[in-house]
Write a protein that holds these residues in place. Structure first.
Motif, short mmCIF file in Angstrom:
data_model
loop_
_atom_site.label_atom_id
_atom_site.label_comp_id
_atom_site.label_asym_id
_atom_site.label_seq_id
_atom_site.Cartn_x
_atom_site.Cartn_y
_atom_site.Cartn_z
N PHE A 28 -0.80 -0.67 24.23
CA PHE A 28 -0.74 -1.51 23.03
C PHE A 28 0.31 -2.60 23.19
CE2 PHE A 28 1.43 -2.51 19.04
CZ PHE A 28 0.39 -3.14 18.38
N SER A 42 -0.68 5.87 24.37
CA SER A 42 -1.29 4.53 24.34
C SER A 42 -0.30 3.44 23.93
CB SER A 42 -2.49 4.52 23.40
OG SER A 42 -2.06 4.70 22.08
N THR A 84 -8.59 -0.78 20.14
CA THR A 84 -7.66 -0.78 18.99
C THR A 84 -6.51 -1.76 19.18
OG1 THR A 84 -8.25 1.52 18.54
CG2 THR A 84 -6.24 0.68 17.51
N ASP A 131 -0.13 5.91 16.00
CA ASP A 131 -0.88 6.29 17.19
C ASP A 131 -0.08 7.25 18.05
OD1 ASP A 131 -3.33 6.08 18.47
OD2 ASP A 131 -2.58 4.58 19.89
N ASN A 132 -0.75 7.84 19.04
CA ASN A 132 -0.05 8.77 19.94
C ASN A 132 0.80 8.00 20.95
OD1 ASN A 132 -1.88 7.78 21.76
ND2 ASN A 132 -3.08 9.65 21.90
N TYR A 185 2.45 0.84 14.50
CA TYR A 185 1.53 1.36 15.51
C TYR A 185 2.13 2.57 16.21
CZ TYR A 185 -2.09 1.41 19.07
OH TYR A 185 -3.13 1.78 19.87
N TYR A 186 3.43 2.51 16.49
CA TYR A 186 4.13 3.62 17.13
C TYR A 186 4.07 4.87 16.25
CZ TYR A 186 8.03 6.40 18.88
OH TYR A 186 8.81 7.41 19.36
#
Length: 130
Positions: A105, A101, A40, A97-98, A93-94
């Motif tokens: 990233f 990760s 990802t 996603d969790n 993205y923050y």
């Protein structure tokens, strides 16, 4: 003059695609060697790199054709645009996603960011030195 600007714009996009693909292949190789889940972050980074590369090439072509005196302002604006869009991508993205990760990233994304920054700097330094 217009044809050379168009050719240079296409060359910028071609080299940008090469840099993005090369970095993606290195990322996929790292993913396979160390068994990391980086798919990802690699996909997001490649998409970001390609979108910014195409946008910069198209805007540069227009500025170089219509008002070449504005190119120094263009280069300054591109730096700000790239930084702000990178921050926006990292923030989204923050949020999506969790937290576990996010560091992976960020590391992948920053490699692509600096790769495209180096590509941009070298390409336009060579053009301006002609």
């Amino acid at each position: 003059m217009t044809k050379s600007i168009k050719k240079l714009s296409i060359a910028y996009m071609r080299y940008g695609v090469m840099v993005a693909v090369a970095l993606a292949l290195v990322g996929l190789m790292v993913m396979q060697i160390w068994f990391l889940d980086l798919l990802t972050p690699i996909i997001v980074s490649v998409v970001f790199s390609l979108v910014t590369c195409v946008a910069i090439a198209q805007i540069w072509k227009r500025v170089a054709q219509s008002s070449p005196d504005s190119l120094p302002t263009f280069f300054t604006a591109v730096s700000g645009f790239r930084l702000l869009s990178a921050l926006a991508v990292m923030f989204v993205y923050y949020l999506v996603d969790n937290q576990d990760s996010m560091l992976r990233f960020f590391m992948v994304f920053i490699v692509f960011y600096f790769g495209m920054l180096i590509h941009h700097s070298i390409f336009f330094a060579r053009i301006n030195n002609r």
